[in-house]
Design a protein around this motif. Structure first.
Motif, PDB file in Angstrom:
ATOM      1  N   TYR A  53     -28.037  50.311 -26.426  1.00  0.00           N
ATOM      2  CA  TYR A  53     -28.011  49.973 -24.771  1.00  0.00           C
ATOM      3  C   TYR A  53     -29.268  48.897 -24.036  1.00  0.00           C
ATOM      4  O   TYR A  53     -29.131  48.600 -23.091  1.00  0.00           O
ATOM      5  CB  TYR A  53     -29.062  51.331 -24.950  1.00  0.00           C
ATOM      6  CG  TYR A  53     -29.251  51.992 -23.786  1.00  0.00           C
ATOM      7  CD1 TYR A  53     -28.549  52.642 -22.869  1.00  0.00           C
ATOM      8  CD2 TYR A  53     -30.417  51.849 -22.536  1.00  0.00           C
ATOM      9  CE1 TYR A  53     -28.614  53.102 -21.123  1.00  0.00           C
ATOM     10  CE2 TYR A  53     -30.791  52.048 -21.504  1.00  0.00           C
ATOM     11  CZ  TYR A  53     -29.513  52.762 -20.309  1.00  0.00           C
ATOM     12  OH  TYR A  53     -29.922  53.329 -19.487  1.00  0.00           O
ATOM     13  N   LYS A  56     -27.616  45.807 -23.966  1.00  0.00           N
ATOM     14  CA  LYS A  56     -26.869  45.685 -23.065  1.00  0.00           C
ATOM     15  C   LYS A  56     -26.998  46.186 -21.594  1.00  0.00           C
ATOM     16  O   LYS A  56     -26.519  45.270 -20.396  1.00  0.00           O
ATOM     17  CB  LYS A  56     -25.641  46.704 -22.835  1.00  0.00           C
ATOM     18  CG  LYS A  56     -24.712  47.031 -24.611  1.00  0.00           C
ATOM     19  CD  LYS A  56     -23.771  47.983 -24.271  1.00  0.00           C
ATOM     20  CE  LYS A  56     -22.800  47.956 -25.696  1.00  0.00           C
ATOM     21  NZ  LYS A  56     -21.573  49.346 -25.937  1.00  0.00           N
ATOM     22  N   LYS A  58     -28.989  48.005 -20.236  1.00  0.00           N
ATOM     23  CA  LYS A  58     -28.887  48.817 -19.176  1.00  0.00           C
ATOM     24  C   LYS A  58     -29.778  49.949 -18.767  1.00  0.00           C
ATOM     25  O   LYS A  58     -29.852  50.488 -17.997  1.00  0.00           O
ATOM     26  CB  LYS A  58     -27.815  50.211 -19.933  1.00  0.00           C
ATOM     27  CG  LYS A  58     -26.421  49.684 -20.253  1.00  0.00           C
ATOM     28  CD  LYS A  58     -25.423  50.886 -21.011  1.00  0.00           C
ATOM     29  CE  LYS A  58     -23.935  50.490 -20.857  1.00  0.00           C
ATOM     30  NZ  LYS A  58     -23.140  52.021 -21.555  1.00  0.00           N
ATOM     31  N   LYS A  62     -34.618  44.842 -18.136  1.00  0.00           N
ATOM     32  CA  LYS A  62     -34.278  44.104 -18.703  1.00  0.00           C
ATOM     33  C   LYS A  62     -34.981  42.354 -18.908  1.00  0.00           C
ATOM     34  O   LYS A  62     -34.921  41.782 -18.070  1.00  0.00           O
ATOM     35  CB  LYS A  62     -33.182  43.863 -17.582  1.00  0.00           C
ATOM     36  CG  LYS A  62     -32.082  45.112 -17.389  1.00  0.00           C
ATOM     37  CD  LYS A  62     -31.032  44.685 -15.750  1.00  0.00           C
ATOM     38  CE  LYS A  62     -30.402  45.451 -15.732  1.00  0.00           C
ATOM     39  NZ  LYS A  62     -30.900  47.111 -15.456  1.00  0.00           N
TER      40      LYS A  62
END
Length: 239
Positions: A53, A56, A58, A62
Motif C-alpha cells: 500500500y 504504491k 496510496k 508519500k
C-alpha cells in the motif's frame, strides 16, 4: 560487545525511491543508536499488504526515499546508554505498533493507538528528536526515511527502544517473524475485538496469514464450529 557498536554500519537495504517502482537493493549507512534507541540485525522479514500500500504511494505522506518493511525478526546488535530491557545478542521482534505505556490511549482498554508513537507512522523520522533519520545514502549522505519506526527491509535497522520486544532465545526467527504483524492482527481480532466465546460458530473470510491466525485463535477460544471461506481451493484443502 559487538565490534560494530558505536560505529556506522554499511549494509544492504531495499530502498523505495518512487511509488510503484522496483526497490533499489543498495548499500546504505545505518547510524548507531542514541540513548533510548536500539540497533537490530534483521535476519528475517515478511512482505505485508500494508508494505505494498505504501510502496504504491496510496498513503497521504508519500515519503521517498524510504525503507519499508514492518514484519520481521532479528538479533539486537547494540543499545543506547539508557536502554535496560534488552541487550546486544538478544533475539527480538521489531514492533511497529509500539506504546509509550503512559498516554491516555495506552492506558485505555478500547485502543492501543499510542498518541506518542503515532508519530512514527507518517513522519519517517526518529521519535527521539522528530527531526532526523538513522539511514543515509552512501553516495551523498542524504537521509532515507524510516517506515513505521522499524524498517525491516534493511540488514540493520535502528529504532526506539519502545519498538522492540525481546523474545525467548530458543525462538526460531524464521517463524517468529510473523508475530510482527499478521498473527497478532488475526488473534487480536478474535480476542480483543470480536471477543469470541466458547461454543461460538465463526465464519472466517479469507485464509491468508491473518485469516489462519483468526482460525487458530478461534480454536483456542473454544469455538464449536469454524467456517473457512476462501477463493483458493488449495487453502481450504490444507486447512
Amino acid at each position: 560487545m559487538a565490534a560494530t557498536e558505536g560505529k556506522v554500519i554499511t549494509c544492504k537495504a531495499g530502498v523505495a525511491y518512487e511509488a510503484n517502482k522496483p526497490l533499489s537493493f543498495e548499500d546504505i549507512h545505518v547510524s548507531p543508536p542514541q540513548p533510548t534507541e536500539v540497533r537490530v540485525k534483521i535476519t528475517h522479514a515478511c512482505i505485508c499488504q500494508s508494505d505494498l500500500y505504501f510502496w504504491k504511494g496510496k498513503d497521504t505522506q508519500k515519503l521517498f526515499p524510504r525503507i519499508l518493511g514492518h514484519e520481521g525478526a532479528g538479533i539486537c546488535e547494540s543499545v543506547g546508554a539508557q536502554v535496560r530491557h534488552i541487550k546486544a545478542g538478544d533475539k527480538c521482534i521489531p514492533v511497529w505498533q509500539c506504546e509509550c505505556t503512559k498516554c491516555g490511549k495506552c492506558k485505555s482498554s478500547k485502543t492501543n493507538i499510542c498518541d506518542v508513537f503515532m508519530f512514527n507512522w507518517g513522519s519517517g523520522l526518529m521519535p527521539s528528536d522528530k527531526a532526523t533519520t538513522r539511514f543515509t545514502r552512501v553516495e551523498d549522505g542524504k537521509p532515507i526515511y524510516h517506515f513505521f519506526g522499524i524498517s525491516v527491509f534493511s540488514q540493520y535497522s535502528t529504532m526506539d527502544e519502545a519498538c522492540i520486544a525481546k523474545i525467548n532465545p530458543k525462538a526460531e526467527l524464521h517463524k517468529i517473524c510473523l508475530l510482527g504483524c499478521g498473527i497478532p492482527t488475526g488473534v487480536g481480532s478474535v480476542w480483543n475485538i470480536c471477543k469470541v466465546h466458547p461454543g461460538s460458530t465463526v465464519a472466517v473470510f479469507g485464509l491468508g496469514t491473518i485469516g489462519l491466525a483468526v482460525v487458530e485463535a478461534c480454536k483456542v477460544s473454544g469455538c464449536s464450529r469454524i467456517i473457512g471461506v476462501a477463493r483458493d481451493a488449495g487453502k481450504l484443502q490444507r486447512g
